[in-house]
Design a protein around this motif. Sequence first.
Motif, short mmCIF file in Angstrom:
data_model
loop_
_atom_site.label_atom_id
_atom_site.label_comp_id
_atom_site.label_asym_id
_atom_site.label_seq_id
_atom_site.Cartn_x
_atom_site.Cartn_y
_atom_site.Cartn_z
N PRO A 248 0.80 -1.23 0.00
CA PRO A 248 0.00 0.00 0.00
C PRO A 248 0.83 1.28 0.00
N ASN A 249 1.96 1.27 0.68
CA ASN A 249 2.77 2.48 0.79
C ASN A 249 3.78 2.65 -0.33
N PHE A 250 4.24 1.53 -0.91
CA PHE A 250 5.43 1.64 -1.76
C PHE A 250 5.37 0.93 -3.10
N ASN A 251 4.32 0.21 -3.40
CA ASN A 251 4.24 -0.48 -4.69
C ASN A 251 3.14 0.17 -5.54
N TRP A 252 3.54 0.79 -6.63
CA TRP A 252 2.59 1.52 -7.47
C TRP A 252 2.39 0.84 -8.82
N ASN A 253 2.76 -0.44 -8.90
CA ASN A 253 2.56 -1.20 -10.12
C ASN A 253 1.06 -1.25 -10.45
N THR A 254 0.70 -0.75 -11.64
CA THR A 254 -0.71 -0.67 -12.01
C THR A 254 -1.34 -2.02 -12.31
N HIS A 255 -0.52 -3.08 -12.37
CA HIS A 255 -1.05 -4.42 -12.63
C HIS A 255 -1.62 -5.05 -11.36
N TYR A 256 -1.35 -4.45 -10.21
CA TYR A 256 -1.84 -4.99 -8.94
C TYR A 256 -3.08 -4.25 -8.46
N ASN A 257 -3.96 -4.98 -7.81
CA ASN A 257 -5.16 -4.40 -7.21
C ASN A 257 -4.85 -4.01 -5.77
N GLU A 298 22.72 1.09 0.68
CA GLU A 298 23.08 2.26 -0.13
C GLU A 298 24.30 2.02 -1.01
N ASN A 299 25.06 0.98 -0.72
CA ASN A 299 26.24 0.66 -1.53
C ASN A 299 25.90 -0.05 -2.83
N TYR A 300 24.64 -0.38 -3.04
CA TYR A 300 24.24 -1.19 -4.19
C TYR A 300 23.43 -0.37 -5.19
N ASN A 301 23.51 -0.78 -6.45
CA ASN A 301 22.81 -0.08 -7.52
C ASN A 301 21.30 -0.33 -7.44
N ARG A 302 20.56 0.74 -7.62
CA ARG A 302 19.10 0.67 -7.63
C ARG A 302 18.60 1.05 -9.00
N THR A 303 17.69 0.24 -9.55
CA THR A 303 17.18 0.44 -10.91
C THR A 303 15.67 0.65 -10.87
N PHE A 304 15.23 1.70 -11.56
CA PHE A 304 13.80 2.02 -11.60
C PHE A 304 13.29 1.90 -13.03
N SER A 305 12.15 1.25 -13.19
CA SER A 305 11.54 1.10 -14.52
C SER A 305 10.44 2.16 -14.66
N SER A 306 10.68 3.13 -15.52
CA SER A 306 9.75 4.25 -15.64
C SER A 306 8.65 3.94 -16.66
N ASP A 307 7.95 2.83 -16.42
CA ASP A 307 6.79 2.48 -17.23
C ASP A 307 5.62 2.27 -16.28
N ASP A 308 4.59 1.55 -16.72
CA ASP A 308 3.42 1.41 -15.85
C ASP A 308 3.63 0.38 -14.74
N THR A 309 4.82 -0.25 -14.68
CA THR A 309 5.08 -1.20 -13.60
C THR A 309 5.72 -0.52 -12.39
N PHE A 310 6.44 0.56 -12.60
CA PHE A 310 7.12 1.29 -11.53
C PHE A 310 7.99 0.36 -10.68
#
Length: 321
Positions: A248-257, A298-310
Amino acid sequence: MYCIKQYFGLLCLLLFTVNGLPFPNGNKWQEPTLNNRPIIGILAQDTSSALGRTYISATYVKFLEQAGARVVPIRGGQPEEYYIRMVNWTNGALIPGGVVNFATSLLGRSARLVYDAALKLNRNQDYFPIWGTCMGFQLLCYLVQGDNLLKRTDSANISWPLTFTPDFKSSRLFGQAPENIIQILSTEPVTQNEHHYSILTKVFETSKLGKFFKKLSVNRDRKGVEFISTVEGKEFPFYGVQWHPEKPNFNWNTHYNTDHGPDAVRVSQYMANFFVNEARKSSHRFPSVKLEATNLIENYNRTFSSDDTFVDIYYIDPRDT
Protein backbone atom coordinates in the motif's frame (compact mmCIF):
# COMPACT_ATOMS: atom_id res chain seq x y z
CA MET A 1 3.01 -0.90 52.17
CA TYR A 2 4.16 -4.46 51.52
CA CYS A 3 0.87 -5.25 49.79
CA ILE A 4 1.22 -2.17 47.59
CA LYS A 5 4.74 -3.17 46.53
CA GLN A 6 3.63 -6.73 45.87
CA TYR A 7 0.71 -5.53 43.77
CA PHE A 8 2.95 -3.14 41.81
CA GLY A 9 5.44 -5.91 41.05
CA LEU A 10 2.69 -8.22 39.82
CA LEU A 11 1.26 -5.43 37.66
CA CYS A 12 4.65 -4.79 36.03
CA LEU A 13 5.09 -8.49 35.26
CA LEU A 14 1.66 -8.62 33.64
CA LEU A 15 2.35 -5.53 31.56
CA PHE A 16 5.64 -6.94 30.28
CA THR A 17 3.95 -10.23 29.41
CA VAL A 18 1.01 -8.65 27.60
CA ASN A 19 3.19 -6.28 25.64
CA GLY A 20 5.26 -9.19 24.40
CA LEU A 21 8.58 -7.74 25.49
CA PRO A 22 9.91 -10.92 26.99
CA PHE A 23 8.97 -14.23 25.45
CA PRO A 24 8.89 -17.70 26.96
CA ASN A 25 11.64 -20.16 26.12
CA GLY A 26 11.46 -23.07 28.48
CA ASN A 27 11.23 -21.57 31.95
CA LYS A 28 13.26 -18.45 31.13
CA TRP A 29 12.27 -14.97 30.08
CA GLN A 30 14.08 -12.68 27.68
CA GLU A 31 14.77 -9.25 29.13
CA PRO A 32 13.97 -6.47 26.66
CA THR A 33 16.86 -4.50 25.18
CA LEU A 34 16.45 -1.10 23.56
CA ASN A 35 18.55 -0.36 20.49
CA ASN A 36 17.56 2.78 18.62
CA ARG A 37 19.96 2.12 15.72
CA PRO A 38 18.41 -1.12 14.42
CA ILE A 39 19.78 -2.68 11.25
CA ILE A 40 17.74 -5.39 9.54
CA GLY A 41 19.00 -7.81 6.93
CA ILE A 42 16.83 -8.46 3.87
CA LEU A 43 17.60 -11.72 2.08
CA ALA A 44 18.42 -11.26 -1.61
CA GLN A 45 16.65 -13.61 -3.98
CA ASP A 46 17.49 -15.17 -7.32
CA THR A 47 16.88 -13.40 -10.61
CA SER A 48 17.57 -14.19 -14.25
CA SER A 49 18.39 -10.55 -15.02
CA ALA A 50 21.65 -9.77 -16.77
CA LEU A 51 22.18 -7.04 -14.16
CA GLY A 52 22.75 -9.47 -11.29
CA ARG A 53 22.29 -12.93 -9.80
CA THR A 54 20.17 -11.66 -6.91
CA TYR A 55 17.98 -8.67 -6.15
CA ILE A 56 15.94 -6.99 -3.41
CA SER A 57 12.77 -5.04 -4.16
CA ALA A 58 13.06 -1.47 -2.89
CA THR A 59 9.55 -1.75 -1.43
CA TYR A 60 10.88 -3.93 1.42
CA VAL A 61 13.73 -1.52 2.07
CA LYS A 62 11.35 1.44 2.27
CA PHE A 63 8.95 -0.57 4.43
CA LEU A 64 11.60 -0.97 7.12
CA GLU A 65 13.09 2.47 6.73
CA GLN A 66 9.71 4.15 7.34
CA ALA A 67 9.84 2.72 10.87
CA GLY A 68 13.37 3.87 11.65
CA ALA A 69 15.52 0.90 10.63
CA ARG A 70 18.41 0.70 8.23
CA VAL A 71 18.87 -2.20 5.84
CA VAL A 72 21.73 -4.44 4.79
CA PRO A 73 21.33 -7.02 2.03
CA ILE A 74 22.02 -10.62 2.98
CA ARG A 75 23.72 -11.92 -0.15
CA GLY A 76 23.25 -15.25 -1.84
CA GLY A 77 25.81 -17.99 -2.40
CA GLN A 78 28.14 -16.95 0.41
CA PRO A 79 30.13 -19.19 2.83
CA GLU A 80 28.23 -20.40 5.88
CA GLU A 81 30.38 -18.20 8.13
CA TYR A 82 29.06 -15.12 6.31
CA TYR A 83 25.47 -15.82 7.39
CA ILE A 84 26.46 -16.44 10.98
CA ARG A 85 28.29 -13.12 10.99
CA MET A 86 25.37 -11.25 9.46
CA VAL A 87 22.92 -12.62 12.00
CA ASN A 88 25.27 -11.66 14.82
CA TRP A 89 25.82 -8.17 13.41
CA THR A 90 22.22 -7.28 12.57
CA ASN A 91 19.05 -6.97 14.66
CA GLY A 92 16.61 -9.00 12.59
CA ALA A 93 15.98 -10.50 9.16
CA LEU A 94 13.23 -10.17 6.56
CA ILE A 95 12.52 -12.88 3.96
CA PRO A 96 10.70 -11.17 1.07
CA GLY A 97 8.02 -12.29 -1.32
CA GLY A 98 8.89 -13.59 -4.77
CA VAL A 99 9.18 -16.88 -6.65
CA VAL A 100 12.06 -19.31 -6.06
CA ASN A 101 12.60 -23.01 -5.51
CA PHE A 102 12.95 -23.48 -1.75
CA ALA A 103 15.32 -26.44 -2.07
CA THR A 104 17.66 -25.32 -4.85
CA SER A 105 17.69 -21.50 -4.92
CA LEU A 106 20.28 -19.14 -3.48
CA LEU A 107 17.53 -17.60 -1.33
CA GLY A 108 16.46 -21.00 -0.03
CA ARG A 109 20.00 -21.74 1.16
CA SER A 110 20.43 -18.26 2.67
CA ALA A 111 17.12 -18.58 4.51
CA ARG A 112 18.06 -21.98 5.94
CA LEU A 113 21.37 -20.68 7.30
CA VAL A 114 19.83 -17.50 8.72
CA TYR A 115 16.95 -19.46 10.27
CA ASP A 116 19.30 -21.98 11.90
CA ALA A 117 21.51 -19.21 13.29
CA ALA A 118 18.48 -17.29 14.58
CA LEU A 119 17.07 -20.37 16.30
CA LYS A 120 20.38 -20.92 18.07
CA LEU A 121 20.55 -17.29 19.24
CA ASN A 122 16.99 -17.21 20.54
CA ARG A 123 17.43 -20.51 22.37
CA ASN A 124 20.37 -18.86 24.11
CA GLN A 125 18.19 -15.87 25.08
CA ASP A 126 19.72 -13.62 22.39
CA TYR A 127 16.71 -11.89 20.82
CA PHE A 128 16.68 -12.03 17.02
CA PRO A 129 13.38 -11.64 15.12
CA ILE A 130 12.57 -12.91 11.63
CA TRP A 131 9.79 -11.66 9.37
CA GLY A 132 8.48 -13.51 6.31
CA THR A 133 6.19 -11.90 3.73
CA CYS A 134 4.19 -13.97 1.21
CA MET A 135 6.79 -16.38 -0.20
CA GLY A 136 8.96 -15.47 2.79
CA PHE A 137 6.20 -16.78 5.08
CA GLN A 138 5.90 -19.92 2.97
CA LEU A 139 9.67 -20.41 3.14
CA LEU A 140 9.58 -20.08 6.92
CA CYS A 141 6.92 -22.79 7.00
CA TYR A 142 9.09 -24.98 4.78
CA LEU A 143 12.04 -24.56 7.16
CA VAL A 144 9.94 -25.35 10.24
CA GLN A 145 8.21 -28.36 8.69
CA GLY A 146 11.15 -29.69 6.68
CA ASP A 147 8.78 -30.24 3.78
CA ASN A 148 6.69 -28.22 1.33
CA LEU A 149 3.04 -28.24 2.43
CA LEU A 150 1.77 -25.62 -0.01
CA LYS A 151 -1.50 -26.24 -1.85
CA ARG A 152 -2.89 -24.43 -4.88
CA THR A 153 -5.33 -21.60 -4.12
CA ASP A 154 -7.07 -18.89 -6.15
CA SER A 155 -5.61 -15.98 -4.23
CA ALA A 156 -3.58 -13.74 -6.55
CA ASN A 157 -4.16 -10.02 -7.14
CA ILE A 158 -6.89 -9.54 -4.57
CA SER A 159 -7.22 -7.76 -1.23
CA TRP A 160 -9.26 -8.98 1.72
CA PRO A 161 -9.86 -8.11 5.37
CA LEU A 162 -8.40 -10.60 7.84
CA THR A 163 -10.50 -13.14 9.71
CA PHE A 164 -8.88 -13.10 13.15
CA THR A 165 -8.64 -16.19 15.31
CA PRO A 166 -9.22 -16.00 19.09
CA ASP A 167 -5.44 -16.17 19.63
CA PHE A 168 -4.88 -12.76 18.03
CA LYS A 169 -5.87 -11.01 21.27
CA SER A 170 -3.00 -12.60 23.20
CA SER A 171 -0.43 -12.25 20.42
CA ARG A 172 2.62 -10.02 20.36
CA LEU A 173 1.76 -8.81 16.86
CA PHE A 174 -1.84 -7.73 17.46
CA GLY A 175 -2.44 -7.95 21.21
CA GLN A 176 -1.53 -4.31 21.85
CA ALA A 177 -2.50 -2.91 18.44
CA PRO A 178 -4.64 0.23 18.47
CA GLU A 179 -8.34 -0.51 18.17
CA ASN A 180 -8.60 1.29 14.85
CA ILE A 181 -5.91 -0.95 13.31
CA ILE A 182 -7.81 -4.09 14.33
CA GLN A 183 -11.03 -2.57 13.04
CA ILE A 184 -9.46 -1.75 9.67
CA LEU A 185 -7.83 -5.16 9.30
CA SER A 186 -11.00 -7.06 10.21
CA THR A 187 -13.46 -5.07 8.07
CA GLU A 188 -11.62 -3.49 5.12
CA PRO A 189 -9.86 -5.15 2.14
CA VAL A 190 -6.41 -3.74 2.92
CA THR A 191 -4.30 -6.92 2.84
CA GLN A 192 -2.90 -7.42 -0.66
CA ASN A 193 -2.61 -11.12 -1.65
CA GLU A 194 -0.33 -12.15 -4.53
CA HIS A 195 0.09 -15.91 -4.14
CA HIS A 196 -1.05 -18.98 -6.07
CA TYR A 197 -0.21 -21.39 -3.24
CA SER A 198 -1.09 -21.35 0.45
CA ILE A 199 -0.83 -23.24 3.72
CA LEU A 200 -4.34 -24.57 4.19
CA THR A 201 -5.78 -24.31 7.71
CA LYS A 202 -6.44 -28.04 7.99
CA VAL A 203 -2.85 -28.77 6.89
CA PHE A 204 -1.44 -26.25 9.35
CA GLU A 205 -3.30 -27.73 12.30
CA THR A 206 -2.12 -31.30 11.70
CA SER A 207 1.53 -30.50 11.01
CA LYS A 208 4.57 -29.21 12.91
CA LEU A 209 3.49 -25.73 11.94
CA GLY A 210 0.59 -25.77 14.38
CA LYS A 211 2.98 -26.57 17.21
CA PHE A 212 5.59 -23.98 16.23
CA PHE A 213 3.33 -21.08 15.23
CA LYS A 214 0.32 -19.42 16.75
CA LYS A 215 -2.42 -18.94 14.13
CA LEU A 216 -3.54 -15.30 14.21
CA SER A 217 -5.70 -14.97 11.08
CA VAL A 218 -7.11 -16.91 8.15
CA ASN A 219 -8.65 -16.04 4.80
CA ARG A 220 -10.68 -17.80 2.13
CA ASP A 221 -9.72 -17.72 -1.53
CA ARG A 222 -12.12 -16.98 -4.36
CA LYS A 223 -13.37 -20.58 -4.23
CA GLY A 224 -13.88 -20.62 -0.46
CA VAL A 225 -10.73 -22.57 0.44
CA GLU A 226 -9.43 -21.46 3.85
CA PHE A 227 -5.72 -20.74 4.30
CA ILE A 228 -3.44 -19.28 6.96
CA SER A 229 -2.77 -15.57 6.52
CA THR A 230 -0.89 -14.45 9.68
CA VAL A 231 1.21 -16.33 12.26
CA GLU A 232 3.75 -15.71 14.99
CA GLY A 233 6.14 -18.09 16.72
CA LYS A 234 4.97 -19.46 20.05
CA GLU A 235 8.45 -19.50 21.58
CA PHE A 236 10.46 -17.41 19.13
CA PRO A 237 9.99 -13.89 17.65
CA PHE A 238 9.30 -15.20 14.16
CA TYR A 239 6.41 -13.68 12.17
CA GLY A 240 4.77 -14.59 8.90
CA VAL A 241 2.16 -12.86 6.74
CA GLN A 242 0.78 -14.38 3.55
CA TRP A 243 -0.20 -10.86 2.46
CA HIS A 244 1.89 -7.80 1.58
CA PRO A 245 1.94 -4.98 4.16
CA GLU A 246 4.59 -3.10 2.16
CA LYS A 247 2.54 -2.69 -1.04
CA PRO A 248 0.00 0.00 0.00
CA ASN A 249 2.77 2.48 0.79
CA PHE A 250 5.43 1.64 -1.76
CA ASN A 251 4.24 -0.48 -4.69
CA TRP A 252 2.59 1.52 -7.47
CA ASN A 253 2.56 -1.20 -10.12
CA THR A 254 -0.71 -0.67 -12.01
CA HIS A 255 -1.05 -4.42 -12.63
CA TYR A 256 -1.84 -4.99 -8.94
CA ASN A 257 -5.16 -4.40 -7.21
CA THR A 258 -3.61 -2.52 -4.29
CA ASP A 259 -5.43 -0.25 -1.85
CA HIS A 260 -3.40 2.94 -1.38
CA GLY A 261 -5.99 4.62 0.83
CA PRO A 262 -5.21 6.11 4.26
CA ASP A 263 -6.43 3.06 6.19
CA ALA A 264 -4.24 0.68 4.18
CA VAL A 265 -1.32 3.04 4.74
CA ARG A 266 -1.96 3.05 8.51
CA VAL A 267 -1.86 -0.76 8.56
CA SER A 268 1.40 -0.80 6.60
CA GLN A 269 2.96 1.66 9.03
CA TYR A 270 1.74 -0.33 12.03
CA MET A 271 3.25 -3.58 10.75
CA ALA A 272 6.57 -1.91 9.95
CA ASN A 273 6.66 -0.21 13.35
CA PHE A 274 5.96 -3.51 15.08
CA PHE A 275 8.75 -5.45 13.42
CA VAL A 276 11.31 -2.68 13.72
CA ASN A 277 10.43 -2.41 17.43
CA GLU A 278 11.10 -6.13 17.68
CA ALA A 279 14.52 -5.51 16.11
CA ARG A 280 15.19 -2.80 18.70
CA LYS A 281 15.20 -5.53 21.35
CA SER A 282 18.39 -6.92 19.80
CA SER A 283 21.67 -5.43 20.99
CA HIS A 284 23.73 -6.72 18.05
CA ARG A 285 26.10 -4.27 16.37
CA PHE A 286 28.64 -4.36 13.57
CA PRO A 287 32.22 -4.62 14.88
CA SER A 288 33.06 -1.19 13.43
CA VAL A 289 31.39 1.84 11.89
CA LYS A 290 33.31 1.16 8.67
CA LEU A 291 31.94 -2.38 8.36
CA GLU A 292 28.47 -1.08 9.14
CA ALA A 293 28.71 1.59 6.44
CA THR A 294 30.12 -0.68 3.74
CA ASN A 295 27.38 -3.29 4.24
CA LEU A 296 24.38 -0.95 3.97
CA ILE A 297 21.97 -1.20 1.03
CA GLU A 298 23.08 2.26 -0.13
CA ASN A 299 26.24 0.66 -1.53
CA TYR A 300 24.24 -1.19 -4.19
CA ASN A 301 22.81 -0.08 -7.52
CA ARG A 302 19.10 0.67 -7.63
CA THR A 303 17.18 0.44 -10.91
CA PHE A 304 13.80 2.02 -11.60
CA SER A 305 11.54 1.10 -14.52
CA SER A 306 9.75 4.25 -15.64
CA ASP A 307 6.79 2.48 -17.23
CA ASP A 308 3.42 1.41 -15.85
CA THR A 309 5.08 -1.20 -13.60
CA PHE A 310 7.12 1.29 -11.53
CA VAL A 311 9.47 -1.57 -10.58
CA ASP A 312 12.22 -0.32 -8.24
CA ILE A 313 14.91 -2.85 -7.25
CA TYR A 314 18.45 -3.25 -6.02
CA TYR A 315 20.76 -5.73 -7.75
CA ILE A 316 22.97 -7.36 -5.12
CA ASP A 317 25.19 -10.22 -6.27
CA PRO A 318 26.85 -9.56 -9.65
CA ARG A 319 26.82 -12.14 -12.38
CA ASP A 320 30.05 -14.00 -13.06
CA THR A 321 31.77 -12.57 -16.11
